[in-house]
Design a protein around this motif. Sequence first.
Motif, short mmCIF file in Angstrom:
data_model
loop_
_atom_site.label_atom_id
_atom_site.label_comp_id
_atom_site.label_asym_id
_atom_site.label_seq_id
_atom_site.Cartn_x
_atom_site.Cartn_y
_atom_site.Cartn_z
N TRP A 116 65.16 -51.05 66.49
CA TRP A 116 65.54 -50.14 65.40
C TRP A 116 65.91 -49.03 65.61
O TRP A 116 67.40 -49.31 65.54
CB TRP A 116 64.90 -50.10 64.25
N LEU A 117 65.34 -48.21 66.20
CA LEU A 117 65.76 -46.84 66.88
C LEU A 117 66.90 -46.92 67.42
O LEU A 117 68.49 -46.72 67.63
CB LEU A 117 64.72 -45.51 66.89
N GLY A 118 66.66 -47.63 68.79
CA GLY A 118 67.73 -47.93 70.03
C GLY A 118 68.33 -48.71 69.34
O GLY A 118 70.00 -48.11 69.86
N LEU B 123 71.13 -45.83 67.48
CA LEU B 123 71.55 -45.04 68.77
C LEU B 123 72.64 -45.85 69.31
O LEU B 123 74.16 -45.30 69.12
CB LEU B 123 70.34 -45.43 69.96
N ALA B 124 72.19 -47.44 69.52
CA ALA B 124 74.04 -47.60 70.13
C ALA B 124 75.29 -48.44 69.86
O ALA B 124 75.41 -47.90 69.56
CB ALA B 124 73.27 -49.12 70.78
N GLY B 125 74.14 -47.98 68.34
CA GLY B 125 75.85 -48.64 67.15
C GLY B 125 76.34 -47.31 66.51
O GLY B 125 77.56 -47.61 66.61
N ALA B 126 75.34 -46.56 66.14
CA ALA B 126 76.56 -45.15 65.68
C ALA B 126 76.85 -44.28 67.34
O ALA B 126 77.69 -44.16 67.39
CB ALA B 126 75.20 -44.52 66.27
N LEU C 145 66.69 -46.38 77.67
CA LEU C 145 66.85 -46.33 79.10
C LEU C 145 67.83 -48.38 78.99
O LEU C 145 68.76 -48.40 79.58
CB LEU C 145 66.24 -46.39 79.81
N ALA C 146 66.87 -49.10 78.04
CA ALA C 146 67.73 -49.65 77.81
C ALA C 146 68.75 -48.95 76.63
O ALA C 146 70.05 -50.47 76.93
CB ALA C 146 66.80 -51.24 76.93
N THR C 147 69.30 -49.10 75.81
CA THR C 147 70.55 -48.59 75.32
C THR C 147 71.16 -48.28 76.25
O THR C 147 72.36 -48.79 75.92
CB THR C 147 70.09 -47.84 74.35
N THR C 148 70.85 -48.13 77.27
CA THR C 148 72.06 -47.18 78.44
C THR C 148 72.55 -47.88 79.31
O THR C 148 73.69 -48.06 79.01
CB THR C 148 71.85 -46.12 79.44
N ALA C 149 71.30 -48.88 79.20
CA ALA C 149 72.10 -50.34 80.09
C ALA C 149 73.11 -51.13 79.60
O ALA C 149 73.67 -51.48 79.85
CB ALA C 149 70.21 -50.58 80.61
N ARG C 150 72.73 -51.51 78.43
CA ARG C 150 72.88 -52.39 77.00
C ARG C 150 75.05 -51.63 76.99
O ARG C 150 75.70 -52.40 77.22
CB ARG C 150 72.52 -52.67 75.63
N LEU C 151 75.04 -50.45 77.04
CA LEU C 151 76.48 -49.49 76.49
C LEU C 151 77.20 -49.64 77.96
O LEU C 151 78.28 -48.83 77.98
CB LEU C 151 76.03 -48.64 76.19
N PRO D 39 79.46 -57.24 73.85
CA PRO D 39 79.19 -57.30 72.37
C PRO D 39 78.16 -57.51 71.52
O PRO D 39 77.22 -57.08 71.34
CB PRO D 39 78.79 -59.24 73.05
N ALA D 40 78.70 -57.60 70.03
CA ALA D 40 78.23 -57.16 68.69
C ALA D 40 76.88 -58.37 69.08
O ALA D 40 77.21 -59.20 69.21
CB ALA D 40 78.05 -57.41 67.43
#
Length: 411
Positions: free
Chosen positions: A80-82, A85-88, A125-131, A209-210
């Motif tokens: 949830w936190l990840g 972070l990605a959305g914000a 790390l997963a969040t940076t990869a997604r973005l 993509p959302a």
Amino acid sequence: MAFALAAALLAVVLAVAVLRPRGLPEAAAGVRAAVLVVVLGLLPWSAAVAEIGELGPTVGFLAAILLLGRLADADGVFTWLGARLAGAAGGRAPRLFGLVFAAATAVTVVLSLDATVVLLTPVVLATTARLRLPERPHAYACVHLSNAGSLLLPVSNLTNLLVFEASGLSFLGFAGLMLLPWLVTLAVEYGVLRRFFDADLRVATPLPPAREGERTPRFALVVLALTLVGFGLSSTAGIEPVWVAAAGAVVLAVRALARREIGVAGLVAGTSPLFCVFVLALGVVVAAVATHGLAGWLAVILPDAPTLPGLLVVAAVAAVLANVVNNLPATLVLIAALGPVPHPALVLALLLGVNIGPNLTYVGSLATLLWRRILPAAPALRTFTAVGLLTVPLALAAATTALWAVWSLAG
């Protein structure tokens, strides 16, 4: 000869913990070394038992807080936190860096540095990869804050717990004295990391993509919030923090068992029993090293008055020793060197050294070693050392000066 033998055993234990040959757990060498220490007469059996007894409540807390973090993760807190972070972040690297910095600080303070390294770093790390953003600034924020960001509360680091016991301070008294040094350290870390990775943070990419919104783990978040409040109230109620952490873990464990999300074996594994045994064994080995000379030698050079030069010396010695023998044994040895009733300000200066100092080398803390294993590619030693040289001396001097100012005003 006794000191040389005890020191050699400690070196072997730390080498196994760092290198993990054939995947051996830290306890494999730690327990054997502790047994040898007693069998060879380097430490009397009664002294070894006493050392384990003294470390018992601290290790019990460690097990409880590790389980609490892992149950929170199982309930989706970090996923949830990840997503938040990605959305914000809005696809902007500087904004994501600031958010990760804040998240790593909060997780370290509440759930200890192990949660930041083991649970938050993979999510980041997963969040940076997604973005499609560079991972380096955000990964370094996690590891630096897992060490230097853990200064605020007694529950944020195992070294904090050891120092807390030796300081004689209350939970809130400890936090009150460490607040300004903690804030100063955060300011130095943010400023240096933001500047050092400026080129990486200039990157901007289109939003991916959302995705479906992540479920908000309200129950787990409420339990964590109540546990944090309980930590603050525990000292005034005469309750040890270990019982507060255990209560929070029990609440999440009962819910997870009822929903069949975890079994008894999973709960036991969540306490990292082998690592807890390693800490107890390490305490016995370090006690032998301290008994046969090291604590006495350090006692000669350590000051006994909380002047600014005195606090700076203690912090510097602690930082150096942490980078030589790891911050956990360094803490145990230095507490022994400061004597049975050390001055609280000197003990807190020790903590600044063993928490900020490990950002200089890989071997400075077990958390840093674990962070290194989690990364998909080993970080460049040159970069790690350069960032450490820029942050550690400045943060250590600034935080120690802040501690002296706070103690002077409080006195």
